[in-house]
Design a protein around this motif. Sequence first.
Motif, mmCIF file in Angstrom:
data_model
loop_
_atom_site.group_PDB
_atom_site.id
_atom_site.type_symbol
_atom_site.label_atom_id
_atom_site.label_comp_id
_atom_site.label_asym_id
_atom_site.label_seq_id
_atom_site.Cartn_x
_atom_site.Cartn_y
_atom_site.Cartn_z
ATOM 1 N N VAL A 1 19.861 13.359 3.348
ATOM 2 C CA VAL A 1 19.479 12.003 3.766
ATOM 3 C C VAL A 1 19.502 11.094 2.542
ATOM 4 C CG1 VAL A 1 17.707 10.577 4.856
ATOM 5 C CG2 VAL A 1 17.991 12.979 5.558
ATOM 6 N N ALA A 2 20.227 9.998 2.638
ATOM 7 C CA ALA A 2 20.290 9.019 1.547
ATOM 8 C C ALA A 2 19.132 8.040 1.670
ATOM 9 C CB ALA A 2 21.611 8.271 1.584
ATOM 10 N N VAL A 3 18.380 7.884 0.589
ATOM 11 C CA VAL A 3 17.240 6.964 0.558
ATOM 12 C C VAL A 3 17.548 5.860 -0.442
ATOM 13 C CG1 VAL A 3 14.779 6.706 0.078
ATOM 14 C CG2 VAL A 3 15.630 8.815 1.138
ATOM 15 N N ASP A 4 17.538 4.622 0.040
ATOM 16 C CA ASP A 4 17.856 3.486 -0.821
ATOM 17 C C ASP A 4 16.680 2.542 -1.036
ATOM 18 O OD1 ASP A 4 20.607 4.137 -1.217
ATOM 19 O OD2 ASP A 4 21.008 3.481 0.827
ATOM 20 N N ASP A 5 15.682 2.616 -0.157
ATOM 21 C CA ASP A 5 14.584 1.643 -0.229
ATOM 22 C C ASP A 5 13.313 2.288 0.310
ATOM 23 O OD1 ASP A 5 12.917 -0.545 -0.193
ATOM 24 O OD2 ASP A 5 14.219 -1.806 1.035
ATOM 25 N N ILE A 6 12.262 2.308 -0.506
ATOM 26 C CA ILE A 6 10.989 2.918 -0.085
ATOM 27 C C ILE A 6 9.917 1.863 0.155
ATOM 28 C CG2 ILE A 6 11.480 5.052 -1.335
ATOM 29 C CD1 ILE A 6 9.434 4.036 -3.466
ATOM 30 N N ALA A 7 10.305 0.603 0.123
ATOM 31 C CA ALA A 7 9.330 -0.483 0.161
ATOM 32 C C ALA A 7 8.470 -0.465 1.421
ATOM 33 C CB ALA A 7 10.036 -1.831 0.032
ATOM 34 N N ARG A 8 9.037 -0.021 2.548
ATOM 35 C CA ARG A 8 8.299 -0.002 3.813
ATOM 36 C C ARG A 8 8.447 1.398 4.424
ATOM 37 N NH1 ARG A 8 6.537 -4.649 5.661
ATOM 38 N NH2 ARG A 8 6.470 -3.889 7.821
ATOM 39 N N THR A 9 7.555 2.262 4.012
ATOM 40 C CA THR A 9 7.601 3.665 4.426
ATOM 41 C C THR A 9 6.583 3.941 5.523
ATOM 42 O OG1 THR A 9 8.310 4.375 2.220
ATOM 43 C CG2 THR A 9 7.338 6.050 3.643
ATOM 44 N N VAL A 10 7.007 4.678 6.542
ATOM 45 C CA VAL A 10 6.102 5.164 7.590
ATOM 46 C C VAL A 10 5.896 6.663 7.378
ATOM 47 C CG1 VAL A 10 5.827 5.631 10.062
ATOM 48 C CG2 VAL A 10 6.692 3.410 9.297
ATOM 49 N N SER A 11 4.645 7.082 7.388
ATOM 50 C CA SER A 11 4.296 8.491 7.196
ATOM 51 C C SER A 11 3.791 9.082 8.496
ATOM 52 C CB SER A 11 3.220 8.632 6.112
ATOM 53 O OG SER A 11 2.744 9.961 6.047
ATOM 54 N N ILE A 12 4.443 10.158 8.937
ATOM 55 C CA ILE A 12 4.023 10.863 10.150
ATOM 56 C C ILE A 12 3.626 12.280 9.737
ATOM 57 C CG2 ILE A 12 4.708 11.644 12.451
ATOM 58 C CD1 ILE A 12 6.798 9.382 12.437
ATOM 59 N N GLY A 13 2.331 12.523 9.670
ATOM 60 C CA GLY A 13 1.818 13.818 9.216
ATOM 61 C C GLY A 13 0.738 13.632 8.173
ATOM 62 N N GLY A 14 -0.445 14.168 8.441
ATOM 63 C CA GLY A 14 -1.584 13.968 7.539
ATOM 64 C C GLY A 14 -1.326 14.440 6.120
ATOM 65 N N ALA A 15 -0.623 15.573 5.959
ATOM 66 C CA ALA A 15 -0.352 16.091 4.618
ATOM 67 C C ALA A 15 0.563 15.157 3.852
ATOM 68 C CB ALA A 15 0.262 17.484 4.702
ATOM 69 N N ILE A 16 1.550 14.573 4.530
ATOM 70 C CA ILE A 16 2.464 13.636 3.868
ATOM 71 C C ILE A 16 1.688 12.420 3.370
ATOM 72 C CG2 ILE A 16 4.441 12.106 4.178
ATOM 73 C CD1 ILE A 16 5.545 14.078 6.212
ATOM 74 N N THR A 17 0.848 11.862 4.222
ATOM 75 C CA THR A 17 0.046 10.700 3.831
ATOM 76 C C THR A 17 -0.846 11.039 2.649
ATOM 77 O OG1 THR A 17 0.069 9.865 6.101
ATOM 78 C CG2 THR A 17 -1.639 9.007 4.637
ATOM 79 N N GLU A 18 -1.480 12.195 2.693
ATOM 80 C CA GLU A 18 -2.355 12.613 1.600
ATOM 81 C C GLU A 18 -1.574 12.730 0.290
ATOM 82 O OE1 GLU A 18 -5.371 16.331 0.530
ATOM 83 O OE2 GLU A 18 -4.861 15.901 2.617
ATOM 84 N N ILE A 19 -0.375 13.271 0.352
ATOM 85 C CA ILE A 19 0.470 13.395 -0.842
ATOM 86 C C ILE A 19 0.840 12.015 -1.373
ATOM 87 C CG2 ILE A 19 2.742 14.130 -1.672
ATOM 88 C CD1 ILE A 19 2.504 16.496 0.340
ATOM 89 N N LEU A 20 1.221 11.108 -0.485
ATOM 90 C CA LEU A 20 1.615 9.769 -0.909
ATOM 91 C C LEU A 20 0.472 9.045 -1.616
ATOM 92 C CD1 LEU A 20 3.714 8.688 2.208
ATOM 93 C CD2 LEU A 20 4.585 9.183 -0.078
ATOM 94 N N TYR A 21 -0.730 9.199 -1.102
ATOM 95 C CA TYR A 21 -1.894 8.585 -1.764
ATOM 96 C C TYR A 21 -2.161 9.248 -3.111
ATOM 97 C CZ TYR A 21 -3.599 5.345 1.813
ATOM 98 O OH TYR A 21 -3.745 4.277 2.670
ATOM 99 N N ALA A 22 -2.022 10.570 -3.171
ATOM 100 C CA ALA A 22 -2.239 11.278 -4.435
ATOM 101 C C ALA A 22 -1.220 10.858 -5.483
ATOM 102 C CB ALA A 22 -2.169 12.790 -4.212
ATOM 103 N N LEU A 23 -0.043 10.416 -5.040
ATOM 104 C CA LEU A 23 1.017 9.967 -5.947
ATOM 105 C C LEU A 23 0.932 8.467 -6.239
ATOM 106 C CD1 LEU A 23 4.052 11.949 -4.464
ATOM 107 C CD2 LEU A 23 2.700 12.522 -6.488
#
Length: 317
Positions: free
Chosen positions: A37-59
């Motif tokens: 999957v090619a990712v070009d822009d992270i400015a508006r990210t949707v997180s589906i999954g509690g672990a993913i959200t937790e990781i994003l906040y930790a980062l």
Amino acid sequence: MTFCRTLIHLLLNGTIALASAAHAAGITVHDARNRDVAVDDIARTVSIGGAITEILYALGLENRLVGVDTTSLYPATALQDKPNVGYMRQISAEGVLGLNPTLILAIQGSGPRETMDVLETAKVPLVLVPETFSEEGLIEKIRLVGHAMGVDARAACLSDAVSADLAQLRALRAKVTKPVRVMFVMSLQNGRAMVAGHKTAADEIIQLAGAANAVDDYDGYKIIGDEAIVAAKPDVVLSIDRGKDSLQAEAVYTHPGFALTPVAANKAFITMDGLYLLGFGPRTAAAARDLSVRLYPGLAAQGGTFTSALSAANCRQ
């Protein structure tokens, strides 16, 4: 002078934001569908999954989030501050795409299938994050999410901290001489228990805590009868805290099947927060440690201390 300082501040913030977005440009992520999957822009990210959200906040990437699902319970501010796109297995494509996302990060198993099909055909990169219930799977999850967001160095910091906590957990687990038999019960439906077998988060967390899953003859979750409960001979029943819908200890102890097991005889019933216990996010080692000392109270007296490297790490910049 005040105007100049304000202008400089805004320009610097804009520069930092642009640099971060540019850092994500041109990234390729190999996801759970075995696709690149090619990712070009992270400015508006949707997180589906509690672990993913937790990781994003930790980062330190919460400012990139424009939407989360209902399992994103940690940190608590996630659901308070971000639009809610629904439960991870009952996602609405319109609800997600209506947020105009530039990237969707979804945990493997998100659904329904029809929604995921729509999201896959939309002109928005969809990264399906592998859900493998193991130490290696947890570390890979952190690295993949970090890579998708263009912050590999932060992800390395977080994975190193989590790895250190898992190493401490292994040392604690080595002190267990006689594993107790634990049965994870999701619910009692009309008197019948919905119980976790192998290849589940519950099975892995039980093993990480130094115990044995009392169920060893099937994978996934299954409703079992009284005879199967008695035959499994569980020492402890483990469940998750679901507020008013939580399984109650007395319901277990008086159940016809559990009443004939050591669970009822020893009044051995444990509940823990669901995302903490089963989410397989950065706090998993701490959750397994907490479960371990509840299963084996003598561990702390044997020097079974646990100083979390995660709590001391700053992987947000």
